[in-house]
Design an enzyme around this catalytic site. Structure first.
Site, mmCIF file in Angstrom:
data_model
loop_
_atom_site.group_PDB
_atom_site.id
_atom_site.type_symbol
_atom_site.label_atom_id
_atom_site.label_comp_id
_atom_site.label_asym_id
_atom_site.label_seq_id
_atom_site.Cartn_x
_atom_site.Cartn_y
_atom_site.Cartn_z
ATOM 1 N N CYS A 1 7.760 1.196 -8.369
ATOM 2 C CA CYS A 1 7.343 2.568 -8.031
ATOM 3 C C CYS A 1 6.164 2.936 -8.923
ATOM 4 O O CYS A 1 6.258 2.902 -10.135
ATOM 5 C CB CYS A 1 8.505 3.521 -8.291
ATOM 6 S SG CYS A 1 8.115 5.262 -8.128
ATOM 7 N N GLN A 2 5.032 3.228 -8.310
ATOM 8 C CA GLN A 2 3.820 3.543 -9.084
ATOM 9 C C GLN A 2 3.137 4.782 -8.515
ATOM 10 O O GLN A 2 3.600 5.339 -7.537
ATOM 11 C CB GLN A 2 2.825 2.376 -8.973
ATOM 12 C CG GLN A 2 3.291 1.079 -9.582
ATOM 13 C CD GLN A 2 2.326 -0.029 -9.223
ATOM 14 O OE1 GLN A 2 2.011 -0.244 -8.057
ATOM 15 N NE2 GLN A 2 1.832 -0.740 -10.219
#
Ligand SMILES: C[S@@+](CC[C@H](N)C(=O)[O-])C[C@H]1O[C@@H](n2cnc3c(N)ncnc32)[C@H](O)[C@@H]1O
Length: 417
Positions: A91-92
């Site tokens: 998750c970025q």
């Protein structure tokens, strides 16, 4: 209930072909094989280490055919015969760094893996895409709640997909771990198909609703307009709001996302931490907590308020944390396995159980069982070299609950026919 470890077998007459990105040690592949799918392409590359342990385990278990161990950014294209693209990716921040320029295409932030997935989707357009992520994805970033997910829906929608999503707690579907993740399933639009009401797709007829049934939703449905250009969405989505409009279930089609809070239809089959334990006689000495270290474990697991100083400003503040179960209850599903679960150093987040022989940590096999992997799946790499217990725990912290993948895979297989 006595635990029985399930093995891995490639399907004899596969229902379709899979490409597995961010493959880790192959959680998607095992679950999908149990639903009849054959993985013909896989990619796994760990940027943080020189030695590629996860890829080594993957090859040891499935062989080298179709496997690549390189940065996803280096994959030129996927094989043409892929029906289903899967992956559990980090998750970025998905913000769009530059304005959209139709001649050059979309420019996201450099190094952000979402844009690499999208590039491969754009080239190959698989019929289905099945992604898994932490549920925080629906709420991030904190100054623009839900923006990253909005960018994801918008960009995937622009590639010609409808998208379903659902936050799933594995324990509610009869698995021994309370692992909460968001599942995202995208379907390539077919022409001439009659449109259904979003409520019906979310609650009953959608792929996720059939695989992982929910109670009839009672709340109101949020309608989120994502018809603006993606750079506009990236810049302005939900600015200043305290909450994300993306709730535990949703559906996206034709520029509009529909989302509603839902509850799982609880499984009657409850499997708990105590069910996956190995006999104490098989547990090595290093897993038992020595009497003189128990105090430390108890302290870390306990409620406390600690005075801390902010590094930048020097401001002194109180950091408070609540009490954790100590020991972890054998009569409940476990907590989520984190990547730091392994190793003897006391920690608030590692599991500690109590059996008639004392307090101990969980073994690599027990961690594998909590995710539904075959026993000793991560024992060695392709050269036969043993993988350390801490690494094995790390793999399980990164992996997923395979039984959930199998359930979704079975419905996807019906959809492909
Ligand atoms: C959340 S884990 C997925 C684990 C997997 N589903 C399993 O069952 O083991 C994400 C994986 O992506 C890999 N990864 C991170 N950056 C990558 C990149 N740039 N290219 C390819 N793989 C990458 C990590 O090494 C990690 O194994």
């Amino acid at each position: 209930m006595a635990y029985k470890s399930k093995g891995f077998k490639e399907p004899v007459n596969p229902v379709g072909n899979v490409a597995e990105l961010f493959a880790g040690v192959g959680g998607f592949r095992i679950g999908l094989a149990r639903a009849g799918w054959k993985t013909v392409f896989s990619n796994q590359w760990e940027p943080a280490t020189k030695v590629q342990h996860a890829s080594g385990v993957y090859v040891a278990r499935f062989g080298e055919d179709g496997h690549t161990n390189e940065d996803i950014a280096k994959i030129k294209s996927l094989p043409r015969n892929i029906d289903l693209l899967v992956g559990g990716f980090p998750c970025q921040d998905y913000s769009v760094a530059k304005t959209l320029n139709s001649s050059k295409g979309l420019k996201g932030k450099k190094g952000v893996l979402w844009w690499e997935i999208l590039r491969l989707v754009h080239q190959q357009k698989p019929k289905f895409i099945f992604l898994e992520n932490v549920d925080r994805l629906l709420k991030s970033p904190s100054n623009q709640r839900g923006r990253d997910f909005a960018v994801m829906l918008k960009t995937l929608g622009d590639e010609g997909y409808t998208i379903e999503w659902r936050v799933v707690n594995a324990a509610e579907y009869g698995f021994p771990q309370r692992r909460i993740r968001v599942f995202i399933v995208a379907t390539k639009k077919k022409s001439g198909v009659k449109k259904s009401k979003p409520e019906l797709i979310i609650g009953k007829t959608g792929i996720l609703a059939r695989a992982l049934p929910i109670e009839k939703p009672t709340g109101t449905i949020n309608e989120i307009d994502l018809k603006d250009e993606v750079d506009e969405i990236s810049l302005r989505f939900n600015k200043g709001a305290s909450k994300s409009p993306f709730l535990s279930s949703g559906y996206f089609a034709d520029g509009i996302a529909y989302s509603i809070k839902t509850e799982a239809k609880l499984s009657t089959n409850k499997v708990v931490l105590g069910d996956v334990l190995e006999p104490d006689s098989k547990v090595p000495d290093s897993y038992w907590v020595e009497e003189n270290r128990l105090k430390e474990w108890k302290y870390l697991k306990g409620a406390k308020s600690i005075e801390r100083t902010h590094k930048g400003s020097g401001t002194v503040y109180n950091y408070a944390e609540g009490k954790m179960a100590f020991p972890d209850l054998l009569t409940n599903p476990s907590r989520t396995i984190l990547t730091g679960e392994g190793g003897t150093t006391p920690s608030r987040f590692k599991h500690i159980i109590k059996t008639k022989n004392g307090y101990r940590r969980l073994t690599p096999i027990e961690l594998e069982r909590l995710n539904g992997f075959p026993d000793n799946w991560t024992q060695a790499d392709s050269s036969g070299k043993s993988i350390t217990d801490a690494k094995r725990a790390f793999f399980m912290g990164n992996a997923l609950v395979i039984g959930l993948i199998e359930k979704v895979g079975k419905v996807l297989a019906l959809e492909l026919k």
